[in-house]
Write an enzyme that holds these catalytic residues in place. Structure first.
Site, PDB file in Angstrom:
ATOM      1  N   ARG A 155      -7.891  52.064  22.724  1.00  0.00           N
ATOM      2  CA  ARG A 155      -7.675  51.864  24.167  1.00  0.00           C
ATOM      3  C   ARG A 155      -6.340  52.414  24.650  1.00  0.00           C
ATOM      4  NH1 ARG A 155      -8.418  45.596  23.580  1.00  0.00           N
ATOM      5  NH2 ARG A 155      -7.091  46.186  21.828  1.00  0.00           N
ATOM      6  N   CYS A 210      -1.805  43.708  20.800  1.00  0.00           N
ATOM      7  CA  CYS A 210      -2.081  44.590  19.660  1.00  0.00           C
ATOM      8  C   CYS A 210      -2.728  43.810  18.503  1.00  0.00           C
ATOM      9  CB  CYS A 210      -0.779  45.243  19.183  1.00  0.00           C
ATOM     10  SG  CYS A 210      -1.004  46.357  17.783  1.00  0.00           S
ATOM     11  N   HIS A 270       1.682  48.182  22.446  1.00  0.00           N
ATOM     12  CA  HIS A 270       0.845  47.692  23.545  1.00  0.00           C
ATOM     13  C   HIS A 270       0.629  46.191  23.396  1.00  0.00           C
ATOM     14  CE1 HIS A 270      -3.033  47.288  21.298  1.00  0.00           C
ATOM     15  NE2 HIS A 270      -2.410  48.115  20.485  1.00  0.00           N
ATOM     16  N   CYS A 299       0.084  53.219  18.701  1.00  0.00           N
ATOM     17  CA  CYS A 299      -0.891  52.476  17.899  1.00  0.00           C
ATOM     18  C   CYS A 299      -2.205  53.264  17.830  1.00  0.00           C
ATOM     19  CB  CYS A 299      -1.140  51.099  18.508  1.00  0.00           C
ATOM     20  SG  CYS A 299      -2.259  50.075  17.520  1.00  0.00           S
ATOM     21  N   ASP A 312      -5.008  52.070  18.172  1.00  0.00           N
ATOM     22  CA  ASP A 312      -5.964  51.390  19.051  1.00  0.00           C
ATOM     23  C   ASP A 312      -6.641  52.385  20.000  1.00  0.00           C
ATOM     24  OD1 ASP A 312      -7.022  49.837  21.334  1.00  0.00           O
ATOM     25  OD2 ASP A 312      -6.064  48.155  20.318  1.00  0.00           O
TER      26      ASP A 312
HETATM   27 CO    CO Z   1      -2.423  48.009  18.427  1.00  0.00          CO
END
Ligand code: CO
Length: 213
Positions: free
Chosen positions: A45, A100, A97, A41, A43
């Site tokens: 993090r 998400c 994750h 992803c 993302d």
């Molecule tokens: Co995500």
């Protein structure tokens, strides 16, 4: 932090790296030889190399919102094709994750713009698994189970590609793994769906490929 700060940090990082391993950049400038393709992803993090403790050069990476593998996405397919056919990676890791945002958004009916089209594919996964998801009591549980089902779906999507099926037919060593990352504790969990041959693919998606030698 300003852009200038980031440039300063870059100099500090490159210096530190050279101190640890003086040949580091020279070696990498000659070639890359990663064993793994990571599909994760976007993302912020979930930084691919860091969570598996791999250095630059060891992980080929593709990231998009909600780690989706679509058979019409030339960006993702080009990455997979290059990784499998040219770099000859031995493992493809699809990493989702928990929590998400892309999955949450797909389960909601709020509009976010263009990205809604991208996330439509995740709504399809929800529709196919509606009974199981709706039976879960809390919203967070539903989101997290959808995060797992999404990884499974994307692993299956990879096995349906010609790229992966051709690789297996010609006897190339290639396994596909589904994992999920927890932002809350930094740990990865394997989803026990390691795939290394065409056996598990629904016959509808199996291609009768003829390999030219
Ligand atoms: Co995500």
């Amino acid at each position: 932090m300003s852009m200038q700060d980031l440039m300063q940090r870059n100099i500090a990082w490159a210096d530190a790296q050279k101190k640890i391993d003086p040949e580091f950049f020279h070696r990498l400038s000659m070639q890359q030889n990663p064993d793994y393709l990571w599909i994760g992803c976007s993302d912020s993090r979930v930084p691919a190399n860091q969570v598996v403790g791999l250095d630059p050069g060891e992980l080929f990476v593709h990231r998009n919102i909600a780690n989706v593998v679509l058979h019409t996405d030339f960006n993702c397919l080009s990455v997979v094709q290059f990784a499998v056919d040219v770099l000859k990676v031995r493992h493809i890791i699809v990493c989702g994750h928990y929590g998400c945002g892309g999955i949450k958004a797909a389960l909601d009916d709020k509009e976010f713009g263009l990205v809604d089209n991208w996330l439509r594919h995740i709504k399809d996964i929800y529709v196919h698994n509606k009974k199981e998801i709706d039976s879960l009591r809390y919203h967070q549980q539903r989101v997290n189970r959808m995060c797992e089902l999404n990884v499974i779906e994307q692993v299956n999507n990879l096995t349906k590609t010609k790229i992966v099926q051709h690789a297996w037919k010609r006897g190339q060593e290639l396994s596909i793994h589904g994992v999920i990352y927890s932002i809350a504790d930094g740990l990865l969990k394997e989803l026990q769906l390691d795939t290394r041959s065409t056996k598990a693919i629904d016959p509808v998606f199996k291609m009768k490929v003829k390999i030219k030698v």
